[in-house]
Design an enzyme around this catalytic site. Sequence first.
Site, PDB file in Angstrom:
ATOM      1  CE1 TYR A  17       6.721   3.420  30.245  1.00 23.53           C
ATOM      2  CE2 TYR A  17       7.270   1.242  29.071  1.00 23.53           C
ATOM      3  CZ  TYR A  17       6.386   1.897  29.731  1.00 23.53           C
ATOM      4  OH  TYR A  17       5.248   1.399  30.306  1.00 23.53           O
ATOM      5  CE1 TYR A 148       5.362  -2.508  32.400  1.00 22.74           C
ATOM      6  CE2 TYR A 148       5.597  -4.710  31.830  1.00 22.74           C
ATOM      7  CZ  TYR A 148       5.247  -3.232  31.607  1.00 22.74           C
ATOM      8  OH  TYR A 148       5.129  -2.855  30.224  1.00 22.74           O
ATOM      9  CG  ASP A 257       2.261 -11.446  34.102  1.00 20.89           C
ATOM     10  OD1 ASP A 257       2.669 -12.039  33.050  1.00 20.89           O
ATOM     11  OD2 ASP A 257       2.307 -10.132  33.974  1.00 20.89           O
ATOM     12  CE  LYS A 286       7.972  -9.789  27.984  1.00 17.08           C
ATOM     13  NZ  LYS A 286       8.322  -8.610  27.072  1.00 17.08           N
TER      14      LYS A 286
END
Length: 438
Positions: A17, A148, A257, A286
């Site tokens: 980003y 997200y 999630d 992660k």
Amino acid sequence: MARDLISRDRGLLWHPYAPLEGDAPYAVLGASGARLGLGAADGTQFDAVDAMSSWWSAIHGYRNPALDRALLDQAGRFSHVMFGGLTHAPAVELAERLTAMTPDGLDHVFLADSGSVSVEVALKMAVQYQLGRGRPQRTRFVALRGGYHGDTFAAMGVCDPVDGMHAAFPSLIAEQLFLPRPPAARLSGGELLADAGELAAWIAVLEDTVARHRDQLAGIILEPVLQGAGGMHAYAPGALAAARRVASDNGLLLICDEIATGFGRTGRLFASEWAGVVPDIMCVGKALTGGYLTLAATLCSADVARAITDSPLRALLHGPTFMGNPLACAVACASLELLASPGWQNRVRGIQQGLEAALAPAASLESVREVRVLGAVGVVELSGPVDVPAVTRAALEHGVWVRPFRNLVYTMPPYISTPGDVAAIGAGIVAGVARVHG
């Protein structure tokens, strides 16, 4: 060395980003334990506590002996084989560990190669489940504003459509249904509590939305209790419990999630435990490999697996080249072994208490809207956007590596962080915000 590396990077490599020739990155000169050795473009070098766990993944720190050993031992046998038609011990062991430690009923595992891919697989599972149950028209999802779930296309489709990071691709993203953010919750007496009236109103919107669109819907997807990249927003566990009930009552699947929240980050091994619910599908990633290698997993219930197997397609239609990579699976097994002892709970509790004390002075700063802590997550929310380069540099000069975003300066420290590390993180964040924003 750092100057040369940064110069070679500029205009050559994209960073997340960021413009191709945006702010100069810092060069990593070394990493050990909870610390990073960094070099700046001006030649300054820093020895800094990593307040970010390398985007929430390096929970055991760097150069961890157990993870290093697992990686090297597996490399001495074989580093990769295709998973089509083959299996191997690290993958089987990892699946056994995951099904044993996740909430009861998540009995089947798909090994993905990133968090976004695990979400893609979860969405496919839900659509194929509905097909197997004779409901092929059920292909849409209910998601949350502020959510997200990753940067691939199906995952982008269930991210916040307004304030998220993917508004540039409207013609490529499937249109989903979005609920408001669940009401904010704060820790009190070890529980996450929210305003009862606000929660009841939110549940009413959930029930109405699903009732009106039920025949189109395959599932509900959310980050349980803590929305990460959407704003570090902790919300009422009652909202998650309601989502479980509404999904069950209407033939939808509940997808949790847990890529950011799993493996102890919120103070519970999995954030869904705050509400005492078991999802139909869970995504993890992660911290799965302790930050060593990219790996994620999608777990599902026997009911989901049975419906997919009984469908005309029979197979789950996904298969990454590096699915079940042996190196990643071996390191993940070692990472989960480190989490198998009850010690992680005490460490996360200690980090929470340390962050509460160390970040408290930020609340008196004029630029700060709120300070909040949940488990090993500490957040300083500003009233306006963060000057990311300036706050990053100011914190580094106090010995702390942070990567703010939007209006948040936050930390998710490695679990191996000492009380001194945590105190330093808090002091560095407070000093950085005070210097730049006042």
